[in-house]
Design a protein around this motif. Structure first.
Motif, PDB file in Angstrom:
ATOM      1  N   PRO A   1      53.400  76.982  42.918  1.00  0.00           N
ATOM      2  CA  PRO A   1      52.534  77.557  43.932  1.00  0.00           C
ATOM      3  C   PRO A   1      51.968  76.465  44.832  1.00  0.00           C
ATOM      4  N   PRO A   2      51.639  76.813  46.070  1.00  0.00           N
ATOM      5  CA  PRO A   2      51.106  75.807  46.987  1.00  0.00           C
ATOM      6  C   PRO A   2      49.792  75.232  46.460  1.00  0.00           C
ATOM      7  N   THR A   3      49.512  73.996  46.805  1.00  0.00           N
ATOM      8  CA  THR A   3      48.263  73.361  46.385  1.00  0.00           C
ATOM      9  C   THR A   3      47.289  73.333  47.545  1.00  0.00           C
ATOM     10  N   TYR A   4      46.009  73.471  47.228  1.00  0.00           N
ATOM     11  CA  TYR A   4      44.957  73.477  48.235  1.00  0.00           C
ATOM     12  C   TYR A   4      43.880  72.475  47.844  1.00  0.00           C
TER      13      TYR A   4
ATOM     14  N   LYS B   1      21.885  73.626  52.534  1.00  0.00           N
ATOM     15  CA  LYS B   1      21.988  73.953  51.094  1.00  0.00           C
ATOM     16  C   LYS B   1      23.185  73.256  50.440  1.00  0.00           C
ATOM     17  N   ASN B   2      24.218  72.959  51.225  1.00  0.00           N
ATOM     18  CA  ASN B   2      25.360  72.171  50.735  1.00  0.00           C
ATOM     19  C   ASN B   2      26.072  72.843  49.553  1.00  0.00           C
ATOM     20  N   LEU B   3      26.237  74.165  49.634  1.00  0.00           N
ATOM     21  CA  LEU B   3      26.899  74.913  48.570  1.00  0.00           C
ATOM     22  C   LEU B   3      28.163  75.623  49.058  1.00  0.00           C
ATOM     23  N   SER B   4      28.511  75.456  50.327  1.00  0.00           N
ATOM     24  CA  SER B   4      29.651  76.166  50.910  1.00  0.00           C
ATOM     25  C   SER B   4      30.778  75.188  51.216  1.00  0.00           C
ATOM     26  N   PHE B   5      31.995  75.722  51.310  1.00  0.00           N
ATOM     27  CA  PHE B   5      33.139  74.831  51.519  1.00  0.00           C
ATOM     28  C   PHE B   5      34.251  75.535  52.287  1.00  0.00           C
ATOM     29  N   ILE B   6      35.125  74.691  52.882  1.00  0.00           N
ATOM     30  CA  ILE B   6      36.344  75.203  53.505  1.00  0.00           C
ATOM     31  C   ILE B   6      37.517  74.811  52.612  1.00  0.00           C
ATOM     32  N   VAL B   7      38.659  75.475  52.821  1.00  0.00           N
ATOM     33  CA  VAL B   7      39.874  75.207  52.051  1.00  0.00           C
ATOM     34  C   VAL B   7      40.965  74.739  52.998  1.00  0.00           C
ATOM     35  N   LYS B   8      41.648  73.661  52.608  1.00  0.00           N
ATOM     36  CA  LYS B   8      42.751  73.143  53.411  1.00  0.00           C
ATOM     37  C   LYS B   8      44.062  73.288  52.642  1.00  0.00           C
ATOM     38  N   SER B   9      45.139  73.543  53.411  1.00  0.00           N
ATOM     39  CA  SER B   9      46.473  73.593  52.815  1.00  0.00           C
ATOM     40  C   SER B   9      47.014  72.182  52.659  1.00  0.00           C
ATOM     41  N   GLU B  10      48.233  72.076  52.116  1.00  0.00           N
ATOM     42  CA  GLU B  10      48.858  70.760  51.925  1.00  0.00           C
ATOM     43  C   GLU B  10      49.055  70.031  53.255  1.00  0.00           C
ATOM     44  N   THR B  11      49.189  70.798  54.333  1.00  0.00           N
ATOM     45  CA  THR B  11      49.400  70.188  55.658  1.00  0.00           C
ATOM     46  C   THR B  11      48.089  69.846  56.360  1.00  0.00           C
TER      47      THR B  11
ATOM     48  N   ALA C   1      36.355  84.227  53.454  1.00  0.00           N
ATOM     49  CA  ALA C   1      37.261  84.655  54.517  1.00  0.00           C
ATOM     50  C   ALA C   1      38.485  83.749  54.508  1.00  0.00           C
ATOM     51  N   THR C   2      39.611  84.289  54.965  1.00  0.00           N
ATOM     52  CA  THR C   2      40.850  83.517  55.041  1.00  0.00           C
ATOM     53  C   THR C   2      41.400  83.555  56.459  1.00  0.00           C
ATOM     54  N   HIS C   3      42.310  82.650  56.736  1.00  0.00           N
ATOM     55  CA  HIS C   3      42.887  82.546  58.083  1.00  0.00           C
ATOM     56  C   HIS C   3      43.818  83.731  58.348  1.00  0.00           C
ATOM     57  N   SER C   4      43.790  84.237  59.571  1.00  0.00           N
ATOM     58  CA  SER C   4      44.556  85.436  59.918  1.00  0.00           C
ATOM     59  C   SER C   4      46.065  85.220  59.873  1.00  0.00           C
ATOM     60  N   SER C   5      46.515  83.961  59.879  1.00  0.00           N
ATOM     61  CA  SER C   5      47.954  83.677  59.894  1.00  0.00           C
ATOM     62  C   SER C   5      48.587  83.755  58.517  1.00  0.00           C
ATOM     63  N   LEU C   6      47.786  83.894  57.454  1.00  0.00           N
ATOM     64  CA  LEU C   6      48.324  83.880  56.097  1.00  0.00           C
ATOM     65  C   LEU C   6      49.100  85.161  55.796  1.00  0.00           C
ATOM     66  N   SER C   7      50.183  85.004  55.027  1.00  0.00           N
ATOM     67  CA  SER C   7      50.910  86.171  54.532  1.00  0.00           C
ATOM     68  C   SER C   7      50.105  86.780  53.378  1.00  0.00           C
ATOM     69  N   PRO C   8      50.432  88.014  52.955  1.00  0.00           N
ATOM     70  CA  PRO C   8      49.693  88.617  51.831  1.00  0.00           C
ATOM     71  C   PRO C   8      49.664  87.744  50.582  1.00  0.00           C
ATOM     72  N   LYS C   9      50.814  87.138  50.221  1.00  0.00           N
ATOM     73  CA  LYS C   9      50.823  86.331  48.988  1.00  0.00           C
ATOM     74  C   LYS C   9      50.018  85.045  49.168  1.00  0.00           C
ATOM     75  N   GLU C  10      50.050  84.450  50.393  1.00  0.00           N
ATOM     76  CA  GLU C  10      49.251  83.256  50.651  1.00  0.00           C
ATOM     77  C   GLU C  10      47.766  83.603  50.622  1.00  0.00           C
TER      78      GLU C  10
ATOM     79  N   VAL D   1      45.013  81.779  48.222  1.00  0.00           N
ATOM     80  CA  VAL D   1      43.817  81.109  48.738  1.00  0.00           C
ATOM     81  C   VAL D   1      42.553  81.736  48.133  1.00  0.00           C
ATOM     82  N   MET D   2      42.518  83.063  48.033  1.00  0.00           N
ATOM     83  CA  MET D   2      41.364  83.739  47.431  1.00  0.00           C
ATOM     84  C   MET D   2      41.170  83.284  45.987  1.00  0.00           C
ATOM     85  N   GLN D   3      42.263  83.167  45.237  1.00  0.00           N
ATOM     86  CA  GLN D   3      42.157  82.715  43.843  1.00  0.00           C
ATOM     87  C   GLN D   3      41.662  81.262  43.776  1.00  0.00           C
ATOM     88  N   PHE D   4      42.156  80.438  44.689  1.00  0.00           N
ATOM     89  CA  PHE D   4      41.711  79.043  44.714  1.00  0.00           C
ATOM     90  C   PHE D   4      40.207  78.970  44.988  1.00  0.00           C
TER      91      PHE D   4
END
Length: 645
Positions: A432-435, A489-499, A556-565, A569-572
């Motif tokens: 699976p892709p890494t984030y 508060k410093n409790l929130s984060f963004i997620v980046k893909s391998e790229t 929230a996730t990016h609108s360009s993601l496929s359903p499986k992506e 990302v949600m699980q990550f």
């Protein structure tokens, strides 16, 4: 008849209250002073979770429909675990036809001298089961064509009568009637009075009334053998389905000329509800099924088979056996699986080998039951799968060197997600892709604002009911108002893909230290609703004080993601929220899920505890209106809590 043993301490309650079996599941143990374990519907559907629960509480008896029994046996065979469910000695099948082949499977897995399989027969009108049969072992089953329904229970009389209410001879088929104190008084408003009739054979006043079951049976060597129904009703996944009602719905579809609805192999694993149709206009099978899905409950939607003509007998009646034979011949053809469309678009090169095994296995399992093409974006259950053939699919994958847990298969949103979770014996499979996650920084504001706006304005489950009253700018104003407190508060984060692409964001607060933000838009309805269901849980059921409860506020996730992506990302993000809570020494995580996807992930995958399950169309806002009143009854908002260990 089957008394509770001295070692039984806990019994199972898993049947819906609308089914009569729930009565004995609740009151039987309580009358004996035993504890009841309430099993959620989601656990009953997942053999992996159900078996684990039965093992943990050492359950000794279980009432279940044969289709669930088959599912459990397939799972146990898949696991190859010795002595699993050895405590579960009493298995009672009811609600569907128990076939000989399934009974043999049971005794091949469970020793006859240690476990008992029973076949019970009855219905709601007669307060549940009225006959029982203890199924013998493999030696006796070899000589049986059908599993009997047995003999009447205590204080109940069974009659096999002809049309003149006269008892039939031994060995002849008659209509089955029941008498005793367990009969209902009749149907509401006096409907169908012919089903509750005077008993012309009665001597005892307790048997003065007869209930006409609508079933045929015969007596062989002193035991009852079920011979089918007098009407067109069958059992599908535990539900009673009237074939004539389904046939009427199919015939009403515009463009249909003739329709015949039949049940193939009732009670067997390959049981199928079939609609043979001829059409006046050019229509596909999938088009007709799509219309039926809008008009019928899911378990009543038949597999449509287009015919050039409906075969007739010499007397002009429909040749039903010829129709069933044509279906059987088509499905048993070795080449028939290639009729199922398989689409490999979107499969990356490293997954091609696994995808070929997965897609062709599903094609062979579903066969003509497949509702649409098998592809990475197809959902197994939406294209014709069910809980039973999902276990069979997993077994077939195992045989070919690919492994996936039942929970992972069930919770996968599409076959692309199944591919990500499959593990090959040869270890040649796509990882699976890494984030990676980074805490919020000022420069991320625009992309966060865009993801929140796109995810909630365009896809959120609550907002759709007030969409005419809100705009995209409302979410931008919300994020703008929250931005500085989020950074502080410093409790929130963004997620980046391998790229390095930002593909997700998780906004979190300390539940006891959330900022006061003035919202001027119609979004106030959403947050008032959330406070109405979250407030009592947060204030009365969760640990007190700051630094104890981490509130997973928005994801929230990016609108360009496929359903499986999107699922990946949600699980990550869920995993990262858990790490964050542990690192900051929070006691647990508090969240509310309004979408079926996040609810499923939260319950089945991440094991959140449900604190409040609310039907959204019942909410009354501060202006005394129901803003979500048009939502269906099954749309829920679930408040959940997960302790951090």
């Amino acid at each position: 008849m089957f008394p509770y043993s001295s070692t039984e301490k806990v019994c199972i309650f898993k049947t819906a209250l609308t089914f009569v079996d729930s009565v004995c599941e609740i009151w039987g143990p309580l009358i004996k002073g035993l504890a009841i374990l309430v099993v959620p519907k989601a656990v009953t559907k997942d053999p992996q979770q159900l078996v684990a629960l039965l093992e943990e509480y050492k359950i000794e008896r279980l009432v279940l429909v044969p289709s669930l029994l088959r599912s459990l046996l397939m799972f146990l065979e898949l696991q190859k675990t010795e002595n699993c469910l050895r405590h579960l000695r009493m298995w009672v099948c009811s609600g569907e036809t128990l076939v000989v082949s399934l009974s043999k499977e049971f005794y091949r897995y469970f020793p006859q001298n240690e476990h008992v399989l029973c076949n019970f027969y009855g219905s709601t009108e007669i307060m549940g089961d009225v006959t029982y049969y203890v199924v013998p072992g493999l030696n006796e089953l070899k000589h049986m064509d059908k599993v009997p329904i047995g003999a009447p229970i205590d204080n109940t009389a069974i009659y096999l009568l002809d049309q003149q209410y006269r008892p039939v001879k031994c060995g002849d088929v008659g209509e089955l009637f029941v008498s005793g104190l367990n009969l209902a008084a009749g149907y509401v408003a006096g409907r169908d009075p012919d089903r509750f009739v005077e008993n012309p054979l009665a001597v005892d006043p307790a048997h003065a009334k007869l209930y006409r079951t609508g079933d045929f049976a015969r007596i062989e060597k002193g035991i009852l053998i079920y011979e089918g129904r007098t009407d067109s009703q069958v059992k599908v996944r535990g539900h009673r389905v009237d074939l004539s009602e389904v046939e009427k719905a199919v015939a009403a579809v515009e463009g249909i000329d003739k329709a015949v609805v039949l049940c193939y192999n009732p009670g067997e694993m390959n049981q199928a509800l079939l609609a043979f149709v001829t059409t006046k206009t050019l229509m596909s099978e999938h088009q007709i099924e799509a219309v039926l899905k809008e008009r019928l409950t899911s378990y009543m939607v038949p597999q449509v088979i287009l015919m050039d003509s409906i075969p007739l007998l010499v007397n002009g009646k429909t040749d039903r056996q010829a129709l069933l034979k044509s279906y059987e011949n088509t499905n048993n053809n070795d080449d028939s699986r290639y009729e199922v469309e398989i689409n490999y678009d979107g499969v990356c090169p490293s997954q091609k080998e696994a995808a070929k095994v997965l897609f062709e296995t599903i094609a062979s399992v579903l066969n003509r039951s497949a509702r649409s093409a098998i592809s990475v974006n197809a959902n197994f259950y939406e294209i014709g799968g069910n809980s039973l053939n999902s276990i069979y699919t997993i077994s077939k994958l195992n045989e070919q060197g690919y492994h996936i847990s039942v929970g992972d298969f069930i919770s996968a949103i599409d076959l692309g997600e199944v591919l990500l979770r499959m593990i090959s014996d040869t270890k040649v499979h796509a990882h699976p892709p890494t984030y990676s996650a980074e805490l919020l920084k000022p420069g991320y504001k625009d992309i966060v604002m865009d993801m929140i706006t796109t995810s909630f304005y365009h896809k959120a489950d609550l907002e759709q009911w007030i969409i005419s009253d809100i705009s995209e700018s409302d979410y931008k104003e919300l994020v703008d108002a929250l931005w500085e407190p989020l950074l502080e508060k410093n409790l929130s984060f963004i997620v980046k893909s391998e790229t390095g692409k930002i593909v997700g964001v998780a906004l979190n607060f300390d539940a006891r230290d959330e900022p006061e933000v003035e919202i001027k838009s119609r979004l106030t309805v959403i947050f008032e609703f959330l406070e109405a269901i979250e407030g009592p849980v947060r204030d009365n059921q969760l640990p007190p004080g700051k630094g104890t409860v981490l509130h997973a506020f928005m994801m929230a996730t990016h609108s360009s993601l496929s359903p499986k992506e999107n699922v990946a990302v949600m699980q990550f993000m869920e995993d990262e929220v858990l790490k964050l809570a542990k690192d900051r020494h929070f006691t647990g995580i508090f969240t509310t899920n309004t979408s079926p996807l996040t609810q499923q992930l939260g319950t089945d995958v991440h094991r959140y505890q449900t604190m409040c399950d609310y039907q959204v169309n019942q909410y009354i806002s501060s202006d005394n209106t129901k803003p979500f009143g048009l939502a269906p009854d099954d749309q829920r908002a679930i408040v959940q809590w997960k302790p951090v260990k």
